[in-house]
Design an enzyme around this catalytic site. Structure first.
Site, short mmCIF file in Angstrom:
data_model
loop_
_atom_site.label_atom_id
_atom_site.label_comp_id
_atom_site.label_asym_id
_atom_site.label_seq_id
_atom_site.Cartn_x
_atom_site.Cartn_y
_atom_site.Cartn_z
N HIS A 120 0.81 -1.22 0.00
CA HIS A 120 0.00 0.00 0.00
C HIS A 120 0.84 1.27 0.00
O HIS A 120 0.34 2.35 0.29
CB HIS A 120 -0.96 -0.01 1.20
CG HIS A 120 -1.97 -1.11 1.14
ND1 HIS A 120 -2.56 -1.67 2.26
CD2 HIS A 120 -2.47 -1.80 0.08
CE1 HIS A 120 -3.40 -2.63 1.89
NE2 HIS A 120 -3.36 -2.72 0.57
N CYS A 152 6.67 23.40 -9.90
CA CYS A 152 5.58 23.70 -10.84
C CYS A 152 4.27 24.06 -10.16
O CYS A 152 3.27 24.30 -10.84
CB CYS A 152 5.37 22.51 -11.78
SG CYS A 152 4.58 21.09 -10.98
N THR A 190 -3.15 -9.02 10.84
CA THR A 190 -4.04 -8.62 9.75
C THR A 190 -5.36 -9.39 9.83
O THR A 190 -5.38 -10.57 10.15
CB THR A 190 -3.40 -8.85 8.36
OG1 THR A 190 -4.37 -8.60 7.34
CG2 THR A 190 -2.85 -10.26 8.21
N ILE A 231 1.33 -9.84 18.40
CA ILE A 231 2.47 -10.29 17.59
C ILE A 231 3.81 -9.93 18.22
O ILE A 231 4.77 -10.69 18.15
CB ILE A 231 2.34 -9.77 16.13
CG1 ILE A 231 3.33 -10.49 15.23
CG2 ILE A 231 2.49 -8.26 16.08
CD1 ILE A 231 3.00 -10.38 13.77
#
Length: 238
Positions: A120, A152, A190, A231
């Site tokens: 990601h 720019c 996750t 974890i």
């Protein structure tokens, strides 16, 4: 035989370990995840976080995007925790071939990991949408409102994958290859709810699939070892 002993034995037998991780890997470093009780999705904002962190919102409400992004997503002062450090150590001794992460916080690199596939993107990379000029996290963080290119005057965008944007094809391809070649796959922190990232696990065909997550996932029954702990706690014990 307890879970940690089984885990250590698996590590000892493996030489092509791949780690696949999500937001839970960084919560012990003080970075909030999205879906837990204290996560970003359960906090109240003018717009839902998944709306704010979308491509369409970035394009149409750029200033509001950056207000949320600076407050909740940068975390430049966060430090690697035990999980990040142990994974870097496993790479250094030649046992771990890749870290595949859904996180954008750069903590694996801070801990010393070199082969990190960021599905990601990263808050540490920013670019002008018009000319491509690159900018650091510090340059984006210190500006009030929308950061503009000094060359720019184009709008600067973080090199992170927002909702509605595609993942980098080369990164996905390398992640698939690493997982397919792995003799051990450790999945941690996750929910395995976000696709296509979660589907990467299906490319693993070995017999050492380890899932480390405090809450249940759809892949729990497929795991050869399931550890329902933080974890960082697990990696501190090996």
């Amino acid at each position: 035989m307890d879970e940690m002993k089984i885990f250590r034995n698996m590590l000892d037998k493996s030489s092509r370990i791949v780690f696949f991780g999500g937001a839970g890997v960084s919560t012990e470093s003080g970075i909030p995840d999205f879906r837990s009780a204290d996560g970003l999705y359960n906090q109240t904002y003018r717009y839902p976080p998944e709306v704010i962190l979308s491509h369409d919102f970035f394009m149409s409400h750029t200033e509001e995007f950056y207000e949320f992004y600076r407050a909740k997503m940068l975390a430049a002062d966060a430090k690697p925790n035990a999980a990040h450090k142990k994974l870097a150590e496993l790479e250094q001794i030649g046992k771990l071939t890749a870290v595949i992460t859904q996180n954008i916080d750069g903590l694996h690199q801070k801990a010393g990991s070199n082969h990190v596939l960021e599905l990601h993107g990263s808050v540490y990379r920013n670019f002008c949408m018009d000319c491509g000029e690159k900018y650091s996290i510090e340059e984006v963080a210190k500006v009030k409102g929308v950061p503009h290119c000094r060359k720019c005057n184009g709008i600067i965008k973080p090199d992170v994958v927002l909702y509605g944007e595609a993942l980098n094809a080369e990164t996905i391809e390398e992640a698939v290859q690493k997982i397919a070649e792995a003799d051990m796959l450790i999945v941690g922190g996750t929910s395995l709810d976000v696709y296509p990232a979660a589907g990467l696990i299906d490319y693993y065909t070995g017999e050492r699939l380890v899932l480390i997550n405090q809450s249940p996932t759809q892949y729990d029954k497929k795991a050869d070892l399931l550890i329902k702990e933080k974890i960082g706690t697990v990696f501190s014990a090996i």
